[in-house]
Each structure stands twice: as C-alpha cells, then as structure tokens.
Scaffold this active site. Structure first.
Site, PDB file in Angstrom:
ATOM      1  CG  HIS A  48      -1.947   1.080   1.220  1.00 15.69           C
ATOM      2  ND1 HIS A  48      -1.660   2.404   1.499  1.00 15.69           N
ATOM      3  CD2 HIS A  48      -3.289   1.054   0.972  1.00 15.69           C
ATOM      4  CE1 HIS A  48      -2.760   3.130   1.425  1.00 15.69           C
ATOM      5  NE2 HIS A  48      -3.770   2.326   1.109  1.00 15.69           N
ATOM      6  NE  ARG A  49       4.706   2.241  -3.084  1.00 17.00           N
ATOM      7  CZ  ARG A  49       5.407   2.551  -4.175  1.00 17.00           C
ATOM      8  NH1 ARG A  49       6.735   2.448  -4.159  1.00 17.00           N
ATOM      9  NH2 ARG A  49       4.817   2.968  -5.267  1.00 17.00           N
ATOM     10  CG  ASP A  50      -0.180   7.425   2.037  1.00 17.36           C
ATOM     11  OD1 ASP A  50       0.366   7.716   3.131  1.00 17.36           O
ATOM     12  OD2 ASP A  50      -0.879   8.219   1.397  1.00 17.36           O
ATOM     13  CB  ILE A  51      -1.025   2.007   6.001  1.00 17.96           C
ATOM     14  CG1 ILE A  51      -1.193   0.979   4.878  1.00 17.96           C
ATOM     15  CG2 ILE A  51      -1.957   1.690   7.165  1.00 17.96           C
ATOM     16  CD1 ILE A  51      -0.791  -0.417   5.287  1.00 17.96           C
ATOM     17  CG  ASN A  55      -4.900   7.155   2.995  1.00 23.11           C
ATOM     18  OD1 ASN A  55      -5.593   8.112   2.650  1.00 23.11           O
ATOM     19  ND2 ASN A  55      -3.610   7.067   2.700  1.00 23.11           N
TER      20      ASN A  55
END
Length: 631
Positions: A48-51, A55
C-alpha cells in the site's frame, strides 16, 4: 466501492470523545478490518505504502456496527515479499525511518525498501488508534522538529513502542507500555504491545514479516474475553483466552493479571458459587459482561482502579483572541472532560460491583451458617434424647449399671459434647446476626450509589461545553471576528472555562473522593468477611468433630449395655437354678422384663448411633462443597 459516510479513522480519532484513544470494542473492530484488508493485499502481492488513519474510511453496517475500509491506493504497487522498491511515498508521521530519512530529511541514500514498510505504518496507526496520539513526538511536534523525529525512530531501544522529548533539547524518554490514559484493558494490552514492539522495528532483519504479523493478530481476534472482577482488589479484568483452552489456562491468565494463584481462586457468578474444574474446557464458563462478570475472591489488599487525573491534561486558554488556538484548547479541554466522564462511570460501576460482590458473599456465608446450625442442632437433639433415655432407663435392682465407671464416663462425655454443640449453635446465631447487620449496611450503600447524580452533572457540563466547542470550530474557519462577535467569543471562553472547572470539581469531589472512601470501607468489610469465614470454618470443624466423637461414644456405650444385658441374663439364670428366689417385700422386675427393657435400650442406642452416622455424612458432604472464598 460503497460510499463511506462516517468519515475516516482520523476523523474518529480527532473527535474529543476519543482524545485518549478508542474504546476497546471499537479498537478491536479497527484491528480486525485493517488485518483483513492487509491480508487481502498481501494475498494479491500489493504493497500500500501510505497506510494511515486518514486512509482508513468508516461506514456503519446494517446492524449499526462500524466497518473500516483501506482506501487511497495511489501509491500502491505490486510487490512480492522478496522484492524491493526505491521510490518514496507516504505521510511523514507514518513513514518507515529509512523512507523518512530520504523523503523528509532529503538525505541521499541507496537503500531499497521492502513490504515491511507497511508494517511500520500499521504499527503507528494502531498505536494512534489505541492512545489518541502518535507514538513518536519530539518537542514542538513531528513537523517542527524533523531531526529529533528521525532520532526518536532510529534510536528507539528494542521493545520500546513510543518515545517523546518533553522539553526543548531535552533527553528522549522511552515507553514500553501503552499510557495509563488508554481505554484498552490490561488483558488486551498484554497481547497488543508485543506486536507493536516487533513491527515498530527499524532494522528490517529484526522486524516481523507479514506472516507472523497475521498469525499474532489473528490469535488476538480469535480469542474470547472473560470479564473477571477481583473483589478483594476491586479491579475489573478482561481475560483473553481461546474458547478451546482449558480452565487451567484461564486460571493461569487470571494469575498473570491479578497475582492470585490458581489454587486460591474461587468464583461467584450472579450470586452462585462456580466450581471450575481445571481439566474441562473454558467454554463451560458462563457468558460474562463488564456489568456481569465472574467475581474472584482472594486475600489481596484493595487497590482499586489506577488512573490519571484528567485535570492534569487540561490546557489553558491564551488571554488574547486566537481562533485556531482557542479551538485547539477547547478541543483539549473537552477531551479531558470526556475522559473524566468515562472514569466517573468506571468508578461508579466499580462501587456497584464491590457492593454486589459483598452481598453475594454474605448470602453464601449465611447459607453456611444455616447448614452448620442445622447440623449442630440435630446432633444436640439426638444427644439430649440419648441422655434423657439413659436416665429413664435406670431401673432399681441394677446398681451395677449405674455405678459402672466406664458407662458413667461415657455419659459424662456425651454431656460435654452436648454443651460444646450448644455453644457452637449460640456462636453461629451471633454470627448470623452480625452478617445480617453488615448486609443492611450494604443495602444502604447500594442505595446511595444508585442515587448518585454525578454522572448526570458531568454530562450536563459536557453538553454545554460541546455546544461552545462547535461554535469555536466554525469560527476558526473565518478570517476574523467583528467587535460584537469577538465579545461573544470572549464570553464563551469564560463560560467554557467555568464549565470545565465545575466538571472537574464534580469529578474530584463526587466521584474520586467517594470512590476512595468506598475503597477504605470495602477493605474493612473484606477483613470482617475474611475473619467471619475463618471463624465459621472453625465452628463447622468443631461441630463435625463433636458429631463424629458422639457417634463413637454412642457405639461404645451401646456395646457396654449389650454386654451388661447379656451378663445380667446369665446371672439370673444361674440364680434360678441354685435356689428359689426369696419373696420380696416389693415387686421387682422379672428377668424377662429386664431382658426386654435392655433389648429396647440397645435398639434405641443403635438407632441413635445410626442417626449420628447419617449426620456425620451430611457434614462431610457439606465440607466437600466449595466454601465461600478467603476474603
């Protein structure tokens, strides 16, 4: 995807009600949904890289339950467990330190990143959800002191889950547990903290992989919670175990949280004794709730709920009108107010559980008194009957029986046992009166708890404060206020401060002080109960011993009477053969009459011995019934 109408997890956490983290039930929903979402991503080889909480969207299900969804896959990409990437995405407070160094500090480095960067973000997110704040906080905030932020995350010792700098240029302070203001129970915290410690690990070689993360979090989510109220300690515990675990495992889990060894654990549920067999499944334990827990007994000293005074977390308004600052201050004060409300409810519930548990103990002890008194009086009745029969069986012409030393000693011993049983009966009666008096005190105390209005007073203050807070929230979006609006704003600040002061005063004087006083009283009552229970045990043992000894004495006396009866018949027969009996001036009993009388006496003694034997068996069965616990 479906429309998520309830905002994000971040908006939930920014609500003043959750200033110190989510309630336990809601946190478990977040954990379940995040784990399920991440498991789905990993099954499809996606990172995912943007938890972050912003979000994770929230919607309400058909039955009113929260459902959380992972969203915003703009930075996501396909990546297997053994693959790396070098591009940088994410939000800085939730970034893995290696990515933070490159993206935020702009330091060139040749590191490649793996899928475990999502685990770091999950760790920060879960900590935020559990506590209401970020785990790593430099003085001035994460975005004002980026170098210290990086130091905290990279210098964090193994096992630490949070770090903070309290003052400018001050030392870094590490935390290995969740803060005391957290709403999660110690039972859940003990399961969660090791997970956070192992995913908030800078070195990728030491950080858990997703397989272990999923295994450990699934282990938590598959457990059931058993609510246990330690009556002696006056603390409610949440014990997390698997449904297939045995009672022995449950008792060990209770031991870890209460320090009460399994052999000393005794339980009541809804007023009834619970006999827990260590080898059977924990599924046999009754369904519990926070308001209807298992009640645990021990001899521990009452310590009560440990908590932080919300007044310590109340910020102060700046004198001048600063719409943003006033909004932030009002939000912090309101958050402390909601914390006070939550604690007030917990303290009041604790008093109710203390009084209810003591009431149940009184009932158990009263039942023990009734059973022991019944046994003592039954034994005393048989003994009195026996002694009366012996006196009426004295027959002229039988001086050898009346003067027989052994028989006289046995009759004397029966009289002594009767006196002991009489004293025991009187003692038990006095104990019953003492317990009744204590029960009446408990009824009065419970009435006072039910009449307490502190919760309503705090809620009333919060409602008014919340109205002003919403006004501040609207005002902060405006460029400025007119003169009249500014004066109203100042008045609102004064009213808000007054309401907060009143709220905290009610909390201290009506909640905390009463709770502390109830703990002192509870400790005294528990000592009385403990002494009474020990005393009843001694009395019960005395009654059982008297009953057993009386049975033996009756058997011995019966044997002597049988032997004397047999000897008398032999003597009469010999006398009849030797010479005719002289004519007595007064009628005397014939051998046949004496024989019949002795046989009746023997039969009576046998029946009495049989009754005493049955009575002794009753006492033995009562002794095998689990007694009320040591308190």
């Amino acid at each position: 995807m479906e429309y998520c109408s309830s905002g994000s997890l971040l908006s939930v956490l920014e609500s003043p009600e959750n200033a110190f983290g989510l309630p336990e039930d809601e946190f478990l929903v977040v954990l379940r949904c995040v784990v399920a979402g991440m498991n789905h991503l990993r099954e499809n080889g996606i990172v995912h890289r943007d938890i972050k909480p912003g979000n994770i969207m929230r919607l309400v299900g058909e039955e009113g339950q929260s459902i959380y969804k992972l969203t915003d896959f703009g930075a996501a990409r396909e990546l297997d467990d053994d693959e790396k990437f070098v591009s940088v995405y994410g939000t800085e407070e939730y970034l893995h330190p290696d990515m933070y160094e490159r993206a935020v500090l702009r330091k060139p480095q040749q590191k490649a990143f793996g899928v475990t960067v999502d685990l770091w973000s999950i760790g920060v997110t879960l900590y935020h959800a559990a506590t209401g704040s970020l785990p790593f906080i430099p003085f001035g905030g994460p975005r004002r002191n980026k170098e210290i932020m990086y130091r905290i995350t990279t210098e964090k010792p193994a096992g630490a889950i949070a770090g903070a700098q309290r003052r400018e240029n001050g030392p870094l302070e590490w935390s290995y547990t969740l803060p005391i203001t957290c709403q999660l129970s110690l039972g859940l915290q003990s399961q969660l903290v090791p997970i956070l410690a192992n995913i908030l690990e800078v070195e990728q070689a030491k950080c858990w992989g997703f397989d272990q993360f999923f295994a450990e979090t699934s282990d938590i989510l598959q457990r059931v919670v058993i609510h246990v109220f330690s009556l002696s300690q006056a603390v409610l515990h949440h014990v997390y175990i698997h449904a297939h675990n045995t009672i022995a495992i449950f008792q060990e889990a209770v031991h870890k949280q209460t320090s009460v060894a399994p052999r000393h654990q005794e339980y009541l549920f809804e007023g009834h004794l619970c006999v827990l067999e260590p080898s059977i499944s924990a599924q046999h334990i009754a369904h519990t709730t926070a308001s209807s827990p298992l009640t645990l007994f021990s001899t521990a000293i009452p310590k009560g709920l440990a908590f932080r005074d919300p007044a310590l977390d109340v910020p102060k308004f700046v004198p001048k009108v600063d719409l943003q600052a006033d909004y932030n201050t009002a939000k912090g004060v309101l958050g402390a107010g909601y914390q006070a409300l939550r604690l007030a409810r917990v303290l009041l519930d604790g008093q109710e559980l203390m009084l209810r548990g003591l009431h149940w103990v009184m009932e158990v002890l009263q039942a023990t008194c009734r059973r022991t008194l019944e046994v003592a009086r039954t034994s005393l009745l048989y003994l009195s009957s026996s002694l009366g029969t012996e006196r009426s069986s004295s027959v002229a012409g039988m001086p050898e029986i009346q003067e027989l030393k052994v028989a006289a000693e046995l009759r004397s011993r029966l009289r002594t046992l009767a006196e002991v049983l009489s004293r025991c009966s009187q003692n038990i009666t006095e104990t019953q009166e003492s317990l009744s008096s204590l029960s009446q005190e408990l009824v009065k105390s419970r009435d006072q708890v039910h009449e307490d209005r502190s919760i309503q007073q705090i809620q009333c203050c919060l409602d008014k404060m919340n109205f002003i807070y919403k006004q501040f929230k609207k005002s902060r979006m405006r460029p400025g206020l007119g003169y009249n609006e500014e004066q109203i704003h100042k008045l609102d600040k004064m009213n808000f401060s007054h309401l907060a002061k009143r709220l905290l005063q009610v909390f201290q004087e009506e909640c905390v002080q009463k709770y502390q006083a109830s703990l002192v009283t509870h400790g005294k009552r528990m000592r009385v109960v403990h002494e009474t229970r020990n005393h009843l045990r001694l009395v019960s043992c005395s009654v059982a011993a008297c009953n057993t000894e009386a049975q033996g004495v009756q058997e011995s006396l019966s044997k002597i009477l049988e032997e004397l009866s047999h000897q008398l018949l032999q003597d009469r027969a010999k006398g009849a053969q030797a010479s005719p009996p002289p004519i007595a001036p007064y009628p005397s009993p014939t051998p046949k009459d004496l024989l019949l009388h002795m046989q009746e006496l023997c039969e009576g003694m046998k029946l009495l011995a049989s009754d005493l034997l049955d009575n002794n068996r009753i006492i033995e069965r009562l002794n095998r019934v689990p007694a009320a616990p040591d308190v």
